[in-house]
Design a protein around this motif. Structure first.
Motif, short mmCIF file in Angstrom:
data_model
loop_
_atom_site.label_atom_id
_atom_site.label_comp_id
_atom_site.label_asym_id
_atom_site.label_seq_id
_atom_site.Cartn_x
_atom_site.Cartn_y
_atom_site.Cartn_z
N LEU A 156 46.26 38.16 40.88
CA LEU A 156 45.33 38.34 41.99
C LEU A 156 44.68 39.72 41.96
O LEU A 156 43.48 39.86 42.23
CB LEU A 156 46.04 38.12 43.33
N LYS A 157 45.45 40.74 41.62
CA LYS A 157 44.89 42.10 41.55
C LYS A 157 43.83 42.19 40.45
O LYS A 157 42.80 42.87 40.63
CB LYS A 157 46.01 43.11 41.29
N LEU A 158 44.06 41.52 39.35
CA LEU A 158 43.07 41.50 38.27
C LEU A 158 41.82 40.76 38.70
O LEU A 158 40.69 41.19 38.43
CB LEU A 158 43.67 40.86 37.02
N ALA A 159 41.99 39.63 39.40
CA ALA A 159 40.84 38.85 39.85
C ALA A 159 40.02 39.61 40.88
O ALA A 159 38.80 39.42 40.98
CB ALA A 159 41.31 37.52 40.44
N LEU A 160 40.67 40.49 41.63
CA LEU A 160 39.98 41.27 42.64
C LEU A 160 39.35 42.54 42.08
O LEU A 160 38.57 43.21 42.75
CB LEU A 160 40.96 41.63 43.76
N GLN A 167 39.26 39.05 28.78
CA GLN A 167 38.12 39.16 29.68
C GLN A 167 38.35 38.35 30.96
O GLN A 167 39.00 37.30 30.93
CB GLN A 167 36.84 38.67 29.01
N ILE A 168 37.78 38.84 32.06
CA ILE A 168 37.90 38.16 33.34
C ILE A 168 36.51 38.04 33.96
O ILE A 168 35.79 39.04 34.09
CB ILE A 168 38.82 38.94 34.30
N LEU A 169 36.15 36.81 34.33
CA LEU A 169 34.90 36.56 35.04
C LEU A 169 35.24 36.02 36.43
O LEU A 169 36.04 35.08 36.55
CB LEU A 169 34.02 35.55 34.30
N VAL A 170 34.65 36.61 37.45
CA VAL A 170 34.86 36.16 38.83
C VAL A 170 33.51 36.09 39.53
O VAL A 170 32.73 37.05 39.48
CB VAL A 170 35.80 37.12 39.59
N THR A 171 33.22 34.98 40.15
CA THR A 171 31.93 34.71 40.79
C THR A 171 30.78 35.02 39.84
O THR A 171 29.73 35.51 40.26
CB THR A 171 31.76 35.49 42.11
N ARG A 189 30.64 37.27 37.51
CA ARG A 189 30.57 38.65 37.04
C ARG A 189 31.71 38.95 36.07
O ARG A 189 32.86 38.57 36.30
CB ARG A 189 30.68 39.63 38.22
N ASN A 190 31.36 39.63 34.99
CA ASN A 190 32.36 40.11 34.05
C ASN A 190 32.94 41.41 34.61
O ASN A 190 32.23 42.41 34.72
CB ASN A 190 31.72 40.35 32.68
N LEU A 191 34.22 41.39 34.98
CA LEU A 191 34.80 42.54 35.66
C LEU A 191 34.87 43.78 34.78
O LEU A 191 34.95 44.90 35.30
CB LEU A 191 36.20 42.19 36.19
N GLN A 192 34.82 43.59 33.47
CA GLN A 192 34.85 44.75 32.58
C GLN A 192 33.53 45.52 32.59
O GLN A 192 33.47 46.67 32.15
CB GLN A 192 35.19 44.32 31.14
N THR A 193 32.48 44.90 33.09
CA THR A 193 31.17 45.56 33.08
C THR A 193 30.73 46.04 34.47
O THR A 193 29.66 46.63 34.61
CB THR A 193 30.08 44.61 32.54
N ILE A 194 31.55 45.80 35.49
CA ILE A 194 31.20 46.24 36.84
C ILE A 194 31.50 47.73 36.99
O ILE A 194 32.61 48.18 36.69
CB ILE A 194 31.95 45.43 37.90
N GLU A 197 29.38 49.46 41.92
CA GLU A 197 29.15 48.05 42.22
C GLU A 197 30.38 47.35 42.79
O GLU A 197 30.25 46.34 43.48
CB GLU A 197 28.72 47.30 40.95
N LEU A 198 31.57 47.86 42.49
CA LEU A 198 32.81 47.16 42.84
C LEU A 198 32.94 46.84 44.34
O LEU A 198 33.33 45.72 44.69
CB LEU A 198 34.02 47.96 42.35
N PRO A 199 32.63 47.78 45.25
CA PRO A 199 32.75 47.44 46.68
C PRO A 199 31.85 46.27 47.09
O PRO A 199 32.24 45.45 47.94
CB PRO A 199 32.32 48.73 47.39
N TYR A 200 30.67 46.16 46.51
CA TYR A 200 29.76 45.06 46.83
C TYR A 200 30.30 43.74 46.27
O TYR A 200 30.18 42.69 46.91
CB TYR A 200 28.37 45.34 46.27
N PHE A 201 30.90 43.81 45.09
CA PHE A 201 31.55 42.63 44.51
C PHE A 201 32.68 42.15 45.41
O PHE A 201 32.82 40.95 45.69
CB PHE A 201 32.08 42.97 43.11
#
Length: 220
Positions: free
Chosen positions: A45-49, A58-62, A64-69, A73-77
Motif C-alpha cells: 500500500l505504501k508503494l501504491a501511494l 515499476q508501479i503505475l497507479v491511476t 501514472r508511473n510513480l517513478q516519474t512523478i 506533483e506527488l501531493p496532487y497525485f
C-alpha cells in the motif's frame, strides 16, 4: 488502476518486504490484500501511494508511473487517493468537521463550501450530526467512520485501507466493510489490507494473497 511490474522492495536490513511482484488491480474492483503479519501488505500500500519507492520494478497507479512523478506533483497525485488506517489518525483537539476538512482548509476553500463538503461526506457514513463533536466523544466505530469521510471528501478514484477494522469488534468491523462496499458500488476502486479471514469470507471481493513478500495468489 494499480499495476506492479516485477516489483521488489528491500529495506536497509536487507530483508525483502516484497519480491518480484507482478499484479494488476483493475478500475472499480473491490480487492482484499491478505496474508499473515510480515507478508508485505503495508509495504504494498505504501508503494501504491508513493510513500515509498521500489528497489526495482515499476508501479503505475491511476495511469501514472510513480517513478516519474516529481516531489512537486506527488501531493496532487495523492489527492485522487483516499487512505484509511487502523489507528484512525484523528487530531484530538480538532472537531469532526475540522478533521475531515483539514486539507480543504489548507487549500483556502471557503468555510461555507467546507461545511457543505463535510456535511455531504459525513452523511454517507451517518455522522452528519456529529460535525462539532471531538474524537474523544465518539466510539471507535464512529472515529473510523470519520476517518473514512476524511478519505472520501476529495471524491477519490482509489481507496486504500490498511487493517481498517483491526481495532474494532466484529459487529463494527462488518459495518465498516459495508461502507467500503457502498463506496465501491459508487465507482471507487477499493483495496483493503487485512488478515481477518472472517471478513474475507463474509464479504465478496477479489482476494490477493501475499506471503513472506511473495505473491502467493493473484486472485484472478
Amino acid at each position: 488502476m494499480i499495476r506492479f511490474y516485477h516489483v521488489t522492495k528491500v529495506y536497509r536490513s536487507k530483508s525483502h518486504a516484497l519480491q518480484d511482484i507482478t499484479v494488476t488491480i483493475h478500475p472499480r474492483e473491490f480487492c482484499f490484500l491478505t496474508g499473515p503479519s510480515g507478508a508485505g501488505k503495508s509495504t504494498f500500500l505504501k508503494l501504491a501511494l508513493g510513500e515509498e519507492h521500489p528497489t526495482s520494478g515499476q508501479i503505475l497507479v491511476t495511469g501514472r508511473n510513480l517513478q516519474t512523478i516529481s516531489h512537486r506533483e506527488l501531493p496532487y497525485f495523492k489527492r485522487r487517493i483516499g487512505t484509511v488506517f487502523q489507528d484512525f489518525r484523528l487530531i484530538p483537539s480538532r472537531t469532526v468537521f475540522e478533521n475531515v476538512t483539514m486539507l480543504q482548509t489548507l487549500q483556502g476553500v471557503a468555510l461555507r463550501d467546507r461545511r457543505k463538503l463535510a456535511f455531504d461526506t459525513l452523511r454517507l457514513v451517518g455522522l452528519q450530526n456529529k460535525m462539532e463533536s471531538f474524537p474523544e466523544e465518539l466510539s471507535g466505530g464512529e472515529q473510523q467512520r470519520v476517518a473514512i469521510s476524511r478519505a472520501l471528501i476529495n471524491k477519490p478514484v482509489l481507496l486504500l485501507a490498511d487493517e481498517p477494522t483491526g481495532n474494532l469488534d466484529p459487529e463494527l468491523a462488518h459495518e465498516i466493510m459495508r461502507i467500503f462496499q457502498e463506496i465501491n458500488a459508487s465507482g471507487t476502486t477499493v483495496v483493503v489490507a487485512t488478515h481477518d479471514k472472517t471478513l474475507i469470507t463474509t464479504f465478496s471481493g477479489r482476494v490477493i494473497v501475499l506471503g513472506k513478500g511473495k505473491l502467493i495468489d493473484p486472485g484472478e
